[in-house]
Design an enzyme around this catalytic site. Structure first.
Site, PDB file in Angstrom:
ATOM      1  N   SER A  53       0.836  -1.193   0.000  1.00  0.00           N
ATOM      2  CA  SER A  53       0.000   0.000   0.000  1.00  0.00           C
ATOM      3  C   SER A  53       0.870   1.242   0.000  1.00  0.00           C
ATOM      4  CB  SER A  53      -0.908   0.016   1.240  1.00  0.00           C
ATOM      5  OG  SER A  53      -1.550   1.267   1.402  1.00  0.00           O
ATOM      6  N   TYR A  87      -2.276  -0.292  10.730  1.00  0.00           N
ATOM      7  CA  TYR A  87      -2.315  -0.616   9.308  1.00  0.00           C
ATOM      8  C   TYR A  87      -1.024  -0.197   8.614  1.00  0.00           C
ATOM      9  CZ  TYR A  87      -3.946  -0.611   4.442  1.00  0.00           C
ATOM     10  OH  TYR A  87      -4.078  -0.834   3.094  1.00  0.00           O
TER      11      TYR A  87
END
Length: 702
Positions: free
Chosen positions: A578, A591
Site C-alpha cells: 500500500s 495498518y
C-alpha cells in the site's frame, strides 16, 4: 472387476427432442451423446458421420453431402461448425486417381477440393473411412470394451464368437485412404453385418437413420462389455496378475506427492513448461499396485488415440525413488528422467523415416507411482488431464485383454509412424502459439476480493492456472465459479484459507502442488483495514493487523519460497502492499506499520530468493475503492471521518488529491501484478516497488 453395462445405462436418446432437429443437428445430437460417456469414446477420440441431401449453393440441385467430424474436434463438446462437409460424388471420384497404398498420404491433399459450401473446417484423415461405407449414418468409436477385444492376440476369432458373426474384423491398418477402401471391400463381401472391429483400434457401426445408428453403437459396446464380464467371472483370473503391494494411505499419498511433484515438474519443465495432473481412481491403483505392472506397461498402448496422448509407454517410479528426500530425490528423479529420454531417443532413431519430423519433447507424459497412482505431465492442465483419461482407457483395455487372452500392444514401428506422421505434425503446427503464462501456476490470496479477482482474471487471460484462496468461503465459491466458467474448470481452483494460520497456509500450497504440480507465481493480497487514533488503538486491533498483513504475508512468502526452491525453476512473489507502507496516514498506525512490514518482507524474499531465480516485488496501490470489500466495511467510514469528508465523497477525494487526478481501479493493480509475474516483462526485476496511486509525492520511493 468392471460393472456390466446394460445399453439402457448409456446416455438416453430423447425421441421428443430428436424430433425437433434437422438432419445436421440430429448428427450433432448423436455425436454429443456418444462423446459424453468415456465408456464409449475418450476426449477427442472417434468420429461420426451422416450423408445428407442438400441443395448445391451453385446449381440449386440436390446433392449428397458427407457431414463428418472434422480434424481435432471432440464429440462430446463440438458444435455444428465442428463438422467437415464434402461432396459425396467428388469423394467417390477420388478412387479413380488413387495410386495405391504407397501413395495414400497424397490423397489428403485432394480432400479440400471436395469441400461443400466453402466449409473452413479441415477434413479429418478418417474421412474416407466414412465416405466409402455405404451407410447413411456411421459411428467410429474407441470404447474400452471393444478395444480390449481388438487388442487380444486372438482378436479375430473372439470377435466372431462374441458377436455371433454379426460384426466383422480387419487387421491393424493406420487410418487413411487405404483403410477406407478396405472397409468398403470388406462390407461388400459381408453384407448384413452390424459393425466391424479394427484390430488394436476400435469399432465401426452404422444405421439407416440417426437413432438406429446410435442404438446399434451402444448395443454393440454393451454386448462386448457384458461378454468380457461373464468371461472374467468364469475364468476367475486376478486383474494384472493380482496385487503386489498395498496403496499408501491418503495422507501418505498426499504428503509424498506434495514433496515429489514440484521436483518432478521442475526437472521435466527444462524443455518447456509442464503442468501436472494426479489420477488415483480405483482402476489406476489396481494397475500400479499389481504384479504385472512392469511387463504390461512396457508393451505400450494399442489404440492410436491412446499413445498419441500418452507416448508409447510410461515411466514407472518405484517407492525406492519417490521416498527419497531433498537432494537425493532430485538426483534420483533426474537420473530416471534422463534414462527415459535416452530410451525414447533410441526409439526415435530406430524407427525414424527419411522425412520424419524432428524429435519432440522426450520427457514422459505418464508417470506411474506404485502405492500412489498416476501423474500426467503436459503443456497445460487440460492436456495433462486428458492424457490421464486416455491412459485410464489403456489400463481398462489391458485389464480385460490380459485376463482373457494375451494383450498385444501396437508394434513399435506402427506406433512411431502414427506418432511422427506428417499429418499429425501438420495438426500440431496448426495449434495457436502459447500465451505468455501458459504452463504457469499462480496462487492469489484474498482471491475473492476486488483486487484478487482482477489479478486472477488477468493472469488467467494470459494462460496461467490459478489457485484462489480466501477466508470467505461464500465469496470464494462465487468468484471461483465465475472464473471457471469464463476460463475453463481446468484452470481454476478455490480453497478456503486463513493466512494467519500456519497450517492453513501450508495446506493451500500443498493444494497447489497436488492440483497442478507446483507454483510459479504467488500474489500476497489478503487484506484488512482498520483505523483508530493512536491512543485508541487496542492491542487486539494491532495484533489483528499484524496477523493478517505481516504474519500472513510472511507465511505465504515462506511457503512460496519453499515450493519454488524445490522446483528449481525460479518464480515470482508479488506483494500487494500500500501507499501507506511508504507514507503514514493519520489514525492508522496499526495498518501503516503492517504495510511497511510487507515491503521489507518482500525485500528479504528478493535477497534470499535471488540465488534460486525467485524474484519478489511490491505493488503499492492507493485507495482502490470500487469493487473492494475493505472499503465496504468500517474502513470507509473511518477514513471519511479521519479526512473530515462525507463517506460518499471518498472516491472523489482520493482521485482529486492524486497528481494525475485519476481513480485507481482493481484492474490497474492487476496490470502491475501481471508485469511482475511475467518473465518476458520483468525477468530482471526483483526487490522493486511499483506505485499504482495516480501520483503521490510523499509516497515516491527513495
Amino acid at each position: 472387476m468392471t460393472t456390466p453395462i446394460p445399453a439402457r445405462d448409456f446416455p438416453r436418446w430423447d425421441a421428443n427432442h430428436a424430433a425437433t432437429l434437422d438432419a445436421a443437428r440430429l448428427l450433432l445430437y448423436r455425436s454429443n451423446l456418444l462423446g459424453s460417456d468415456l465408456r464409449i469414446t475418450n476426449y477427442g477420440g472417434g468420429n461420426t458421420s451422416a450423408k445428407i441431401w442438400q441443395a448445391d449453393p451453385l446449381t440449386g440441385q440436390q446433392v449428397q453431402v458427407l457431414w463428418v467430424k472434422g480434424s481435432g474436434g471432440d464429440l462430446g463438446s463440438m458444435a455444428l461448425d465442428g463438422f467437415s462437409t464434402l461432396y459425396m460424388d467428388k469423394l467417390l471420384a477420388l478412387q479413380a486417381i488413387y495410386r495405391g497404398p504407397g501413395h495414400e498420404d497424397e490423397m489428403v491433399g485432394y480432400l479440400p477440393h471436395c469441400t461443400f459450401n466453402l466449409n473452413p473446417r479441415v477434413a479429418s484423415i478418417d474421412t474416407p473411412l466414412h465416405a466409402y461405407l455405404p451407410f447413411a449414418h456411421v459411428d467410429h468409436m474407441h470404447p474400452d470394451a471393444v478395444i480390449a477385444i481388438a487388442a487380444m492376440a486372438d482378436s479375430e476369432k473372439l470377435t466372431q464368437q462374441i458377436f455371433a458373426g454379426t460384426v466383422g474384423w480387419l487387421p491393424w491398418r493406420r487410418p487413411g485412404f487405404e483403410l477406407g477402401l478396405m472397409l468398403q471391400r470388406y462390407q461388400a463381401a459381408h453384407p448384413g453385418q452390424r459393425g466391424l472391429v479394427l484390430a488394436g483400434h476400435g469399432l465401426f457401426s452404422w444405421g439407416d437413420d440417426a437413432r438406429a445408428c446410435y442404438d446399434n453403437t451402444v448395443g454393440l459396446i454393451a454386448s462386448a462389455q457384458n461378454w468380457l464380464d461373464r468371461e472374467r467371472v468364469v475364468r476367475q483370473v486376478p486383474s494384472f496378475g493380482g496385487p503386489a503391494r498395498q496403496a499408501l494411505s491418503q495422507d501418505e499419498q498426499d504428503a509424498t506427492l506434495a514433496r515429489v511433484l514440484p521436483v518432478l515438474r521442475g526437472l521435466a519443465s527444462k524443455t518447456g513448461p509442464k503442468l501436472l495432473h494426479v489420477e488415483r481412481q480405483a482402476a489406476v491403483l489396481e494397475f500400479v499396485n499389481s504384479r504385472d505392472l512392469a511387463p504390461l506397461a512396457a508393451l505400450g498402448t494399442s489404440c492410436p488415440d491412446h499413445f498419441l496422448r500418452t507416448k508409447i509407454r510410461p515411466l514407472i517410479l518405484e517407492p525406492a525413488v519417490y521416498m527419497l528426500q531433498g537432494a537425493a530425490l532430485a538426483q534420483a528423479l533426474q537420473e530416471r528422467l534422463a534414462a527415459y529420454r535416452a530410451d525414447y531417443g533410441a526409439y526415435y532413431q530406430r524407427c525414424r523415416r527419411a522425412d520424419s519430423p524432428a524429435l519432440r519433447d522426450a520427457n514422459p507424459v505418464i508417470v506411474l507411482l506404485p502405492g500412489i497412482g498416476m501423474v500426467a505431465m503436459a503443456k497445460d492442465k487440460a492436456t495433462a488431464r486428458i492424457a490421464a483419461e486416455f491412459y485410464v482407457n489403456a489400463i481398462n483395455v489391458m485389464r480385460e485383454a490380459h485376463a482373457i487372452d494375451r494383450y498385444v500392444g501396437l508394434p513399435e514401428q506402427e506406433a512411431f509412424d502414427i506418432e511422427y506422421w506428417w499429418l499429425e505434425e501438420a495438426k500440431l503446427q496448426r495449434s495457436p502459439p502459447p500465451k505468455p503464462l501458459a504452463g504457469k501456476v499462480a496462487l492469489v490470496t484474498g482471491g475473492a476480493g476486488g483486487i484478487g479477482r482482477a489479478i486472477a482474471r488477468r493472469v488467467l487471460a494470459e494462460g496461467a492456472c490459478v489457485v484462489l484462496v480466501d477466508i470467505d468461503q461464500g465469496a470464494l465459491a462465487t468468484v471461483t465459479a465465475e472464473l471457471a466458467q469464463a476460463h475453463g474448470p481446468d484452470h481454476v481452483r478455490g480453497l478456503q484459507c486463513d493466512v494467519t494460520s500456519e497450517a492453513s497456509v501450508i495446506a493451500a500450497f500443498r493444494h497447489a502442488a497436488l492440483e497442478f504440480g507446483g507454483l510459479d507465481i504467488a500474489v500476497s493480497n489478503a487484506g484488512i483495514a482498520a483505523a483508530a487514533p493512536l491512543e485508541d488503538t487496542s492491542i487486539e486491533l494491532w495484533n489483528h493487523s499484524q496477523g493478517v498483513l505481516a504474519t500472513g504475508y510472511f507465511l505465504v512468502g515462506r511457503e512460496a519460497f519453499r515450493l519454488m526452491k524445490a522446483q528449481g525453476a525460479g518464480g515470482s512473489i508479488v506483494v500487494i502492499a500500500s501507499k501507506n507502507g511508504m507514507v503514514a496516514s493519520p489514525q492508522a498506525s496499526a495498518y501503516c506499520a503492517a504495510k511497511a512490514a510487507e515491503i521489507q518482507l518482500s525485500r528479504s524474499f528478493a535477497l534470499e530468493g535471488a540465488p534460486w531465480g525467485i524474484r519478489s516485488n511490491v505493488v503499492n496501490p492507493d485507495a482502490v475503492i470500487r469493487g473492494s470489500r475493505i472499503w465496504s466495511g468500517k474502513w470507509s467510514a473511518e477514513r471519511a471521518a479521519a479526512n473530515k469528508i462525507a463517506e460518499q465523497d471518498l472516491e472523489a477525494f482520493y482521485r482529486d488529491r492524486s497528481m494525475l487526478k485519476r481513480s485507481v481501479l482493481p484492474e490497474d493493480i492487476a496490470e502491475a501484478a501481471y508485469f511482475f509475474a511475467a518473465e518476458r516483462l520483468s525477468a530482471k526485476s526483483t526487490g522493486n516497488i511499483l506505485n499504482v496511486d495516480a501520483g503521490n509525492l510523499a509516497a515516491f520511493t527513495r
